[in-house]
Design a protein around this motif. Sequence first.
Motif, PDB file in Angstrom:
ATOM      1  N   LYS A  24      -3.776  25.553 -12.456  1.00 50.19           N
ATOM      2  CA  LYS A  24      -2.412  25.984 -12.155  1.00 50.19           C
ATOM      3  C   LYS A  24      -2.184  25.801 -10.667  1.00 50.19           C
ATOM      4  N   VAL A  25      -1.075  25.163 -10.312  1.00 48.02           N
ATOM      5  CA  VAL A  25      -0.817  24.882  -8.900  1.00 48.02           C
ATOM      6  C   VAL A  25       0.288  25.758  -8.300  1.00 48.02           C
ATOM      7  N   PHE A  26       1.270  26.179  -9.090  1.00 49.72           N
ATOM      8  CA  PHE A  26       2.302  27.090  -8.605  1.00 49.72           C
ATOM      9  C   PHE A  26       3.226  27.476  -9.752  1.00 49.72           C
ATOM     10  N   GLU A  27       4.153  28.388  -9.469  1.00 45.21           N
ATOM     11  CA  GLU A  27       5.228  28.791 -10.375  1.00 45.21           C
ATOM     12  C   GLU A  27       6.539  28.624  -9.623  1.00 45.21           C
ATOM     13  N   ALA A  28       7.627  28.387 -10.374  1.00 48.18           N
ATOM     14  CA  ALA A  28       8.928  28.261  -9.712  1.00 48.18           C
ATOM     15  C   ALA A  28      10.059  28.614 -10.666  1.00 48.18           C
ATOM     16  N   PHE A  29      11.113  29.222 -10.116  1.00 46.06           N
ATOM     17  CA  PHE A  29      12.385  29.341 -10.814  1.00 46.06           C
ATOM     18  C   PHE A  29      13.060  27.991 -10.676  1.00 46.06           C
ATOM     19  N   MET A  30      13.486  27.388 -11.777  1.00 45.10           N
ATOM     20  CA  MET A  30      14.037  26.037 -11.713  1.00 45.10           C
ATOM     21  C   MET A  30      15.546  26.005 -11.469  1.00 45.10           C
TER      22      MET A  30
END
Length: 195
Positions: A115-121
């Motif tokens: 896992k490299v990151f999370e984001a709100f798209m």
Amino acid sequence: MSVKDRVRVHETRLLSDNWYVLKTTTFDWKRRDGTWQTQSREVYDRGNGAVLLPYDLARRTVLLVRQFRYPAFVNGHDDLLIEAAAGLLDDAEPEVRIRAEVEEELGYRLGAVSKVFEAFMSPGSVTEILHFFVAEYDAAMRIGDGGGHSDEGEDIEVLELAIDEALAMVVDGRIRDAKTIMLLQHAALNLFKAR
């Protein structure tokens, strides 16, 4: 002060639950100057998702998919979209779900994933958080043709591209999907070394 202390919800109404859930909410927002302002917003809740970019360092390739996206078509995009494999979590853990999506869409059973990151798209109107992953792949991991589930309307073509070609496709507009662009940029900056 917490953000929850700056929001007072007055009314939430359901507008649609046909595909996912669309609601409209009227609320007060406490501005930085301390005054309260009444606002109204529509919020689309489609659940959270995961996306993964498989890469082969030795061959300098990545696996992507090409498929029809009706909302893009409606907005004037008269072509199929090229994307990284992705899907909604459907109450599963992100890594579990993305592994299943990669098998369904790409036809590969991966080893270790990172896992490299999370984001709100699209946080102005959509609640979704997307979990971004990368994983190495090779020919021995192939277990099928991929293509998705036709009974779910999926008609997915698997693409294996050189990383340099994929990055050029971002620049010239052939790849226009945000999650894919983000993962390709991550790969260029962190996984592949310029030659």
